[in-house]
Design a protein around this motif. Structure first.
Motif, PDB file in Angstrom:
ATOM      1  N   MET A   1       0.643  -1.358   0.066  1.00 24.16           N
ATOM      2  CA  MET A   1       0.024  -0.051   0.031  1.00 24.16           C
ATOM      3  C   MET A   1       1.094   1.187   0.465  1.00 24.16           C
ATOM      4  O   MET A   1       1.616   1.405   1.086  1.00 24.16           O
ATOM      5  N   ALA A   2       0.591   2.219  -0.898  1.00 25.87           N
ATOM      6  CA  ALA A   2       1.636   3.139  -0.505  1.00 25.87           C
ATOM      7  C   ALA A   2       1.269   4.310  -0.052  1.00 25.87           C
ATOM      8  O   ALA A   2       0.111   4.596  -0.109  1.00 25.87           O
ATOM      9  N   VAL A   3       2.065   5.360   0.668  1.00 21.06           N
ATOM     10  CA  VAL A   3       1.727   5.687   1.193  1.00 21.06           C
ATOM     11  C   VAL A   3       1.466   7.185   1.028  1.00 21.06           C
ATOM     12  O   VAL A   3       2.049   7.561  -0.293  1.00 21.06           O
ATOM     13  N   THR A   4       1.023   8.585   1.171  1.00 18.63           N
ATOM     14  CA  THR A   4       0.067   9.525   0.407  1.00 18.63           C
ATOM     15  C   THR A   4       0.278  10.770   1.246  1.00 18.63           C
ATOM     16  O   THR A   4       0.416  10.129   2.793  1.00 18.63           O
ATOM     17  N   ARG A   5       0.106  11.822   0.247  1.00 20.07           N
ATOM     18  CA  ARG A   5       0.250  13.123   1.132  1.00 20.07           C
ATOM     19  C   ARG A   5      -0.744  13.418   2.120  1.00 20.07           C
ATOM     20  O   ARG A   5      -0.918  13.089   3.645  1.00 20.07           O
ATOM     21  N   ASP A   6      -2.329  12.768   1.664  1.00 20.65           N
ATOM     22  CA  ASP A   6      -3.225  12.737   3.039  1.00 20.65           C
ATOM     23  C   ASP A   6      -2.449  11.479   4.169  1.00 20.65           C
ATOM     24  O   ASP A   6      -3.277  12.761   5.531  1.00 20.65           O
ATOM     25  N   ASP A   7      -2.349  10.802   4.059  1.00 17.07           N
ATOM     26  CA  ASP A   7      -1.357  10.342   5.329  1.00 17.07           C
ATOM     27  C   ASP A   7      -0.569  10.689   6.468  1.00 17.07           C
ATOM     28  O   ASP A   7      -0.539  10.856   7.251  1.00 17.07           O
ATOM     29  N   TYR A   8       0.471  11.297   5.742  1.00 17.01           N
ATOM     30  CA  TYR A   8       1.445  11.983   6.526  1.00 17.01           C
ATOM     31  C   TYR A   8       0.275  13.505   7.295  1.00 17.01           C
ATOM     32  O   TYR A   8       0.789  13.884   8.471  1.00 17.01           O
ATOM     33  N   ILE A   9      -0.550  14.228   6.850  1.00 15.08           N
ATOM     34  CA  ILE A   9      -0.827  14.960   6.953  1.00 15.08           C
ATOM     35  C   ILE A   9      -2.108  14.728   8.346  1.00 15.08           C
ATOM     36  O   ILE A   9      -1.842  15.267   9.543  1.00 15.08           O
ATOM     37  N   SER A  10      -2.457  13.430   8.278  1.00 14.45           N
ATOM     38  CA  SER A  10      -2.826  13.010   9.741  1.00 14.45           C
ATOM     39  C   SER A  10      -2.154  11.920  10.110  1.00 14.45           C
ATOM     40  O   SER A  10      -2.508  12.497  11.418  1.00 14.45           O
ATOM     41  N   LEU A  11      -0.343  11.425   9.907  1.00 16.57           N
ATOM     42  CA  LEU A  11       0.556  11.715  11.158  1.00 16.57           C
ATOM     43  C   LEU A  11       0.201  12.782  11.713  1.00 16.57           C
ATOM     44  O   LEU A  11       0.910  12.218  13.353  1.00 16.57           O
ATOM     45  N   LEU A  12       0.851  13.882  10.747  1.00 17.41           N
ATOM     46  CA  LEU A  12       1.492  15.094  11.826  1.00 17.41           C
ATOM     47  C   LEU A  12       0.055  15.275  12.105  1.00 17.41           C
ATOM     48  O   LEU A  12       0.254  16.219  13.823  1.00 17.41           O
ATOM     49  N   SER A  13      -1.155  15.383  12.180  1.00 13.02           N
ATOM     50  CA  SER A  13      -1.712  16.007  13.449  1.00 13.02           C
ATOM     51  C   SER A  13      -2.276  15.755  14.231  1.00 13.02           C
ATOM     52  O   SER A  13      -3.004  15.766  15.406  1.00 13.02           O
ATOM     53  N   ALA A  14      -1.993  13.420  14.519  1.00 18.30           N
ATOM     54  CA  ALA A  14      -2.396  13.353  15.314  1.00 18.30           C
ATOM     55  C   ALA A  14      -0.949  13.233  16.206  1.00 18.30           C
ATOM     56  O   ALA A  14      -1.013  13.080  17.735  1.00 18.30           O
ATOM     57  N   LEU A  15       0.196  14.319  15.425  1.00 17.80           N
ATOM     58  CA  LEU A  15       0.910  14.326  17.061  1.00 17.80           C
ATOM     59  C   LEU A  15       1.232  15.775  17.715  1.00 17.80           C
ATOM     60  O   LEU A  15       1.608  16.111  18.767  1.00 17.80           O
ATOM     61  N   LEU A  16      -0.030  16.756  17.126  1.00 15.13           N
ATOM     62  CA  LEU A  16      -0.300  18.301  17.104  1.00 15.13           C
ATOM     63  C   LEU A  16      -0.747  17.638  18.924  1.00 15.13           C
ATOM     64  O   LEU A  16      -1.128  17.007  18.995  1.00 15.13           O
ATOM     65  N   PRO A  17      -0.282  18.740  20.154  1.00 17.44           N
ATOM     66  CA  PRO A  17      -0.750  18.547  20.752  1.00 17.44           C
ATOM     67  C   PRO A  17      -2.870  18.948  21.493  1.00 17.44           C
ATOM     68  O   PRO A  17      -2.544  20.197  19.679  1.00 17.44           O
ATOM     69  N   PRO A  18      -3.154  18.738  21.887  1.00 18.59           N
ATOM     70  CA  PRO A  18      -4.758  19.195  21.894  1.00 18.59           C
ATOM     71  C   PRO A  18      -4.763  20.195  22.188  1.00 18.59           C
ATOM     72  O   PRO A  18      -3.813  20.826  23.032  1.00 18.59           O
ATOM     73  N   GLY A  19      -5.967  20.914  21.546  1.00 18.70           N
ATOM     74  CA  GLY A  19      -5.830  22.587  21.864  1.00 18.70           C
ATOM     75  C   GLY A  19      -6.630  22.748  20.012  1.00 18.70           C
ATOM     76  O   GLY A  19      -6.667  22.610  19.595  1.00 18.70           O
ATOM     77  N   PRO A  20      -7.405  24.212  20.725  1.00 18.85           N
ATOM     78  CA  PRO A  20      -7.329  24.894  19.217  1.00 18.85           C
ATOM     79  C   PRO A  20      -6.545  25.344  18.967  1.00 18.85           C
ATOM     80  O   PRO A  20      -6.482  26.763  17.489  1.00 18.85           O
ATOM     81  N   ALA A  21      -5.156  25.842  19.372  1.00 14.70           N
ATOM     82  CA  ALA A  21      -3.885  26.007  18.907  1.00 14.70           C
ATOM     83  C   ALA A  21      -3.691  26.044  17.368  1.00 14.70           C
ATOM     84  O   ALA A  21      -3.192  26.289  16.028  1.00 14.70           O
ATOM     85  N   TRP A  22      -3.734  24.429  17.203  1.00 19.63           N
ATOM     86  CA  TRP A  22      -3.526  23.793  15.972  1.00 19.63           C
ATOM     87  C   TRP A  22      -4.534  23.059  15.314  1.00 19.63           C
ATOM     88  O   TRP A  22      -5.434  22.341  16.233  1.00 19.63           O
TER      89      TRP A  22
END
Length: 194
Positions: A1-22
């Motif tokens: 299965m090929a990794v896409t740009r959207d996969d990395y966006i969701s991975l990076l988003s999951a690493l962000l701290p919770p809250g309205p800042a990000w």
């Protein structure tokens, strides 16, 4: 299965701290995803370079390690696929002086379907059967490689000089490699189909 740009966006988003800042729509997250995707794809491509059968970018380094090109192959005369086969045949050389070893070498060099004929071990004697081959004792040191039908045959052309043969055939690379690998007390003969 090929990794896409959207996969990395969701991975990076999951690493962000919770809250309205990000948010996942943040330009920094969307801007970092393509770079990470290129690094991932490059790492996948480099995995092919660790195998001499699939290497393209690092083939010169692999050949330098293996001592190639050698006297069997003039430099610059082979395709990448031929270079990969020769590299694989040399690096994955398991050793041995039996028929299976030489057939494996022939297959690695692209001569699938080649066979080996061993000449009779003992000379003809008075007590030998009438159907026995009459050979001198020296023939026990000879063995023959029967090449498959897919061998190039070259004919003399008008531009060749007078000393050129009318017709010649043979795979000089395979002949050179097997001659180098054959036991020192034996001689290998190559037979090509008509």
């Amino acid at each position: 299965m090929a990794v896409t740009r959207d996969d990395y966006i969701s991975l990076l988003s999951a690493l962000l701290p919770p809250g309205p800042a990000w948010s996942p729509d943040d330009p920094a997250v969307k801007g970092a995803a393509p770079s990470l995707l290129r690094v991932h794809q490059r790492a996948d491509a480099l995995m092919h370079e660790i195998d001499p059968r699939t290497t393209t970018e690092l083939i010169n380094r692999w050949e330098r390690i293996a001592g190639l090109p050698d006297e069997c192959i003039p430099e610059g005369t082979q395709t990448i696929r031929q270079r990969q086969r020769r590299l694989d045949a040399k690096l994955n050389l398991a050793g041995g002086i039996n028929e299976a070893f030489y057939l494996a070498q022939l297959e690695a060099l692209g001569k699938k379907g080649a066979t080996i004929t061993r000449y009779i071990k003992s000379p003809f004697k008075c007590i030998s059967p009438c159907t026995e081959v009459v050979d001198s004792p020296e023939w026990r040191y000879y063995w023959q490689v029967n090449m498959p039908a897919s061998v190039d045959v070259n004919a003399m052309t008008c531009t060749d000089n007078c000393a050129s043969p009318l017709r010649w055939w043979g795979d000089t690379v395979v002949e050179c490699v097997l001659t180098k690998l054959c036991p020192s007390h034996t001689y290998v003969v190559f037979k090509y189909p008509e």
